[in-house]
Design a protein around this motif. Structure first.
Motif, PDB file in Angstrom:
ATOM      1  N   TYR A 153      -4.571 -65.653  13.277  1.00  0.00           N
ATOM      2  CA  TYR A 153      -5.298 -64.382  13.255  1.00  0.00           C
ATOM      3  C   TYR A 153      -6.516 -64.574  12.369  1.00  0.00           C
ATOM      4  O   TYR A 153      -6.398 -65.009  11.210  1.00  0.00           O
ATOM      5  CB  TYR A 153      -4.420 -63.263  12.704  1.00  0.00           C
ATOM      6  CG  TYR A 153      -5.160 -61.954  12.502  1.00  0.00           C
ATOM      7  CD1 TYR A 153      -5.538 -61.174  13.585  1.00  0.00           C
ATOM      8  CD2 TYR A 153      -5.474 -61.526  11.219  1.00  0.00           C
ATOM      9  CE1 TYR A 153      -6.215 -59.983  13.404  1.00  0.00           C
ATOM     10  CE2 TYR A 153      -6.150 -60.323  11.024  1.00  0.00           C
ATOM     11  CZ  TYR A 153      -6.521 -59.558  12.119  1.00  0.00           C
ATOM     12  OH  TYR A 153      -7.195 -58.382  11.920  1.00  0.00           O
ATOM     13  N   VAL A 154      -7.698 -64.264  12.904  1.00  0.00           N
ATOM     14  CA  VAL A 154      -8.950 -64.478  12.188  1.00  0.00           C
ATOM     15  C   VAL A 154      -9.717 -63.160  12.131  1.00  0.00           C
ATOM     16  O   VAL A 154      -9.985 -62.546  13.172  1.00  0.00           O
ATOM     17  CB  VAL A 154      -9.824 -65.553  12.871  1.00  0.00           C
ATOM     18  CG1 VAL A 154     -11.070 -65.838  12.035  1.00  0.00           C
ATOM     19  CG2 VAL A 154      -9.028 -66.834  13.102  1.00  0.00           C
ATOM     20  N   ARG A 155     -10.064 -62.747  10.931  1.00  0.00           N
ATOM     21  CA  ARG A 155     -10.841 -61.514  10.742  1.00  0.00           C
ATOM     22  C   ARG A 155     -12.194 -61.885  10.158  1.00  0.00           C
ATOM     23  O   ARG A 155     -12.274 -62.550   9.122  1.00  0.00           O
ATOM     24  CB  ARG A 155     -10.106 -60.553   9.813  1.00  0.00           C
ATOM     25  CG  ARG A 155     -10.821 -59.215   9.609  1.00  0.00           C
ATOM     26  CD  ARG A 155      -9.980 -58.262   8.787  1.00  0.00           C
ATOM     27  NE  ARG A 155      -9.805 -58.745   7.423  1.00  0.00           N
ATOM     28  CZ  ARG A 155     -10.670 -58.526   6.437  1.00  0.00           C
ATOM     29  NH1 ARG A 155     -11.771 -57.848   6.658  1.00  0.00           N
ATOM     30  NH2 ARG A 155     -10.419 -58.995   5.221  1.00  0.00           N
ATOM     31  N   THR A 156     -13.281 -61.469  10.835  1.00  0.00           N
ATOM     32  CA  THR A 156     -14.636 -61.803  10.415  1.00  0.00           C
ATOM     33  C   THR A 156     -15.439 -60.529  10.211  1.00  0.00           C
ATOM     34  O   THR A 156     -15.767 -59.840  11.181  1.00  0.00           O
ATOM     35  CB  THR A 156     -15.337 -62.683  11.468  1.00  0.00           C
ATOM     36  OG1 THR A 156     -14.527 -63.834  11.753  1.00  0.00           O
ATOM     37  CG2 THR A 156     -16.703 -63.133  10.984  1.00  0.00           C
ATOM     38  N   PRO A 157     -15.768 -60.155   8.956  1.00  0.00           N
ATOM     39  CA  PRO A 157     -16.600 -58.969   8.714  1.00  0.00           C
ATOM     40  C   PRO A 157     -17.996 -59.160   9.311  1.00  0.00           C
ATOM     41  O   PRO A 157     -18.551 -60.265   9.302  1.00  0.00           O
ATOM     42  CB  PRO A 157     -16.666 -58.877   7.181  1.00  0.00           C
ATOM     43  CG  PRO A 157     -15.504 -59.676   6.697  1.00  0.00           C
ATOM     44  CD  PRO A 157     -15.323 -60.775   7.701  1.00  0.00           C
ATOM     45  N   ARG A 158     -18.566 -58.067   9.831  1.00  0.00           N
ATOM     46  CA  ARG A 158     -19.928 -58.098  10.348  1.00  0.00           C
ATOM     47  C   ARG A 158     -20.887 -57.597   9.278  1.00  0.00           C
ATOM     48  O   ARG A 158     -20.559 -56.692   8.509  1.00  0.00           O
ATOM     49  CB  ARG A 158     -20.041 -57.213  11.591  1.00  0.00           C
ATOM     50  CG  ARG A 158     -19.238 -57.706  12.783  1.00  0.00           C
ATOM     51  CD  ARG A 158     -19.300 -56.702  13.915  1.00  0.00           C
ATOM     52  NE  ARG A 158     -18.593 -57.159  15.108  1.00  0.00           N
ATOM     53  CZ  ARG A 158     -18.355 -56.401  16.169  1.00  0.00           C
ATOM     54  NH1 ARG A 158     -18.737 -55.139  16.173  1.00  0.00           N
ATOM     55  NH2 ARG A 158     -17.714 -56.899  17.210  1.00  0.00           N
ATOM     56  N   GLY A 199     -21.544 -53.925   9.289  1.00  0.00           N
ATOM     57  CA  GLY A 199     -20.370 -53.073   9.206  1.00  0.00           C
ATOM     58  C   GLY A 199     -19.371 -53.382  10.301  1.00  0.00           C
ATOM     59  O   GLY A 199     -19.721 -53.906  11.365  1.00  0.00           O
ATOM     60  N   GLY A 200     -18.119 -53.049  10.076  1.00  0.00           N
ATOM     61  CA  GLY A 200     -17.067 -53.355  11.032  1.00  0.00           C
ATOM     62  C   GLY A 200     -16.634 -54.807  10.916  1.00  0.00           C
ATOM     63  O   GLY A 200     -16.999 -55.518   9.975  1.00  0.00           O
ATOM     64  N   GLU A 201     -15.860 -55.269  11.891  1.00  0.00           N
ATOM     65  CA  GLU A 201     -15.359 -56.631  11.862  1.00  0.00           C
ATOM     66  C   GLU A 201     -15.008 -57.101  13.256  1.00  0.00           C
ATOM     67  O   GLU A 201     -14.804 -56.291  14.172  1.00  0.00           O
ATOM     68  CB  GLU A 201     -14.111 -56.721  10.973  1.00  0.00           C
ATOM     69  CG  GLU A 201     -12.932 -55.900  11.473  1.00  0.00           C
ATOM     70  CD  GLU A 201     -11.728 -55.974  10.542  1.00  0.00           C
ATOM     71  OE1 GLU A 201     -11.911 -56.233   9.344  1.00  0.00           O
ATOM     72  OE2 GLU A 201     -10.606 -55.769  11.031  1.00  0.00           O
ATOM     73  N   THR A 202     -14.947 -58.412  13.419  1.00  0.00           N
ATOM     74  CA  THR A 202     -14.474 -59.037  14.647  1.00  0.00           C
ATOM     75  C   THR A 202     -13.092 -59.605  14.381  1.00  0.00           C
ATOM     76  O   THR A 202     -12.860 -60.246  13.359  1.00  0.00           O
ATOM     77  CB  THR A 202     -15.428 -60.162  15.089  1.00  0.00           C
ATOM     78  OG1 THR A 202     -16.714 -59.632  15.341  1.00  0.00           O
ATOM     79  CG2 THR A 202     -14.913 -60.827  16.359  1.00  0.00           C
ATOM     80  N   VAL A 248     -10.984 -62.755  21.547  1.00  0.00           N
ATOM     81  CA  VAL A 248     -11.845 -62.156  20.537  1.00  0.00           C
ATOM     82  C   VAL A 248     -12.106 -60.700  20.896  1.00  0.00           C
ATOM     83  O   VAL A 248     -12.307 -60.368  22.073  1.00  0.00           O
ATOM     84  CB  VAL A 248     -13.173 -62.944  20.414  1.00  0.00           C
ATOM     85  CG1 VAL A 248     -14.097 -62.311  19.373  1.00  0.00           C
ATOM     86  CG2 VAL A 248     -12.893 -64.399  20.034  1.00  0.00           C
ATOM     87  N   SER A 249     -12.112 -59.826  19.889  1.00  0.00           N
ATOM     88  CA  SER A 249     -12.202 -58.382  20.124  1.00  0.00           C
ATOM     89  C   SER A 249     -13.528 -57.956  20.744  1.00  0.00           C
ATOM     90  O   SER A 249     -13.628 -56.861  21.306  1.00  0.00           O
ATOM     91  CB  SER A 249     -11.989 -57.623  18.805  1.00  0.00           C
ATOM     92  OG  SER A 249     -12.951 -58.009  17.827  1.00  0.00           O
TER      93      SER A 249
END
Length: 229
Positions: free
Chosen positions: A87-92, A95-98, A130-131
């Motif tokens: 699981y990979v969370r990448t902030p944008r 704002g928000g995240e991928t 990917v979201s």
């Protein structure tokens, strides 16, 4: 963070003096911190679990968080196969995240000794969702790793180096493009701490192939805590 930046710059100067890279666009100084726990479960069943934090934008903020557990089977003393999830969370920046979910299959293979140290191979095939899109991406990763003892003492400090190639196997609507994706090259030290556990500290160079613009190069100070049972 200033001293960390200076450390990365010194290490990158040493590395780039010996490795020629193609012309590139943006450079970024980063700090990656990761902990990997691994060991037996029962019989030939084994596991590993990884937690990783990446600080990018010249080490000014959290760039990515990664969780990666896997279960494996030892087929022999030299060969182990795994099935895992990441699981990979990448902030944008705006704002928000991928969010990314991966299923992966992995083969760890001990290749013997070179210069008195273990040479190993890791082959990983990933299925990526990917979201920001609907497609599933396929990616192949191949790593070669070598740890050479610096002293005759058993369990002493070793010089550690590895390289990992990434190849995307298909195009996706979220940005993956078929072909060579990136190369990671590491040089540093492996320091024993307790039992079989070690700390790895060194410089990682990440060359990223871009489409439609100049390629990127990341200069990373990488610290890894390897907890082995």
């Amino acid at each position: 963070m200033t001293s960390l930046r200076q450390t990365v710059l010194r290490l990158s100067a040493i590395f780039t003096a010996t490795v020629a890279l193609p012309a590139h666009g943006a450079d970024d100084e980063q700090l990656w911190l990761q902990t990997i726990a691994q060991g037996p479960i029962s019989g030939d069943i084994v596991y590993f679990a990884e937690v990783q934090s990446r600080f990018g934008r010249d080490m000014d903020g959290l760039d990515q968080m990664l969780l990666r557990p896997a279960i494996g089977v030892k087929l022999s003393e030299r060969l182990t196969v795994f099935q895992g999830y990441a699981y990979v969370r990448t902030p944008r920046s705006g704002g928000g995240e991928t969010r990314e979910h991966r299923s992966f299959q992995q083969i760890n293979w001990s290749l013997g000794k070179v210069a008195g140290g273990p040479l190993s191979s890791r082959t990983r095939i990933e299925q990526r969702w990917v979201s920001s899109g609907d497609d599933m991406g396929w990616r192949l990763r191949q790593m070669l790793r070598l740890a050479v003892p610096l002293t005759s003492k058993l369990g002493g400090v070793s010089a550690l180096t590895y390289a990992e190639w990434f190849v995307a196997l298909n195009d996706t609507d979220w940005g993956a493009r078929e072909g060579f994706d990136r190369l990671r090259s590491f040089a540093g030290l492996e320091v024993p701490i307790a039992g079989k556990s070690t700390v790895e500290v060194g410089y990682l160079n990440q060359y990223v192939k871009n489409r439609g613009r100049a390629d990127d190069v990341d200069h990373v100070l990488l610290v890894t805590l390897q907890l082995r049972r």
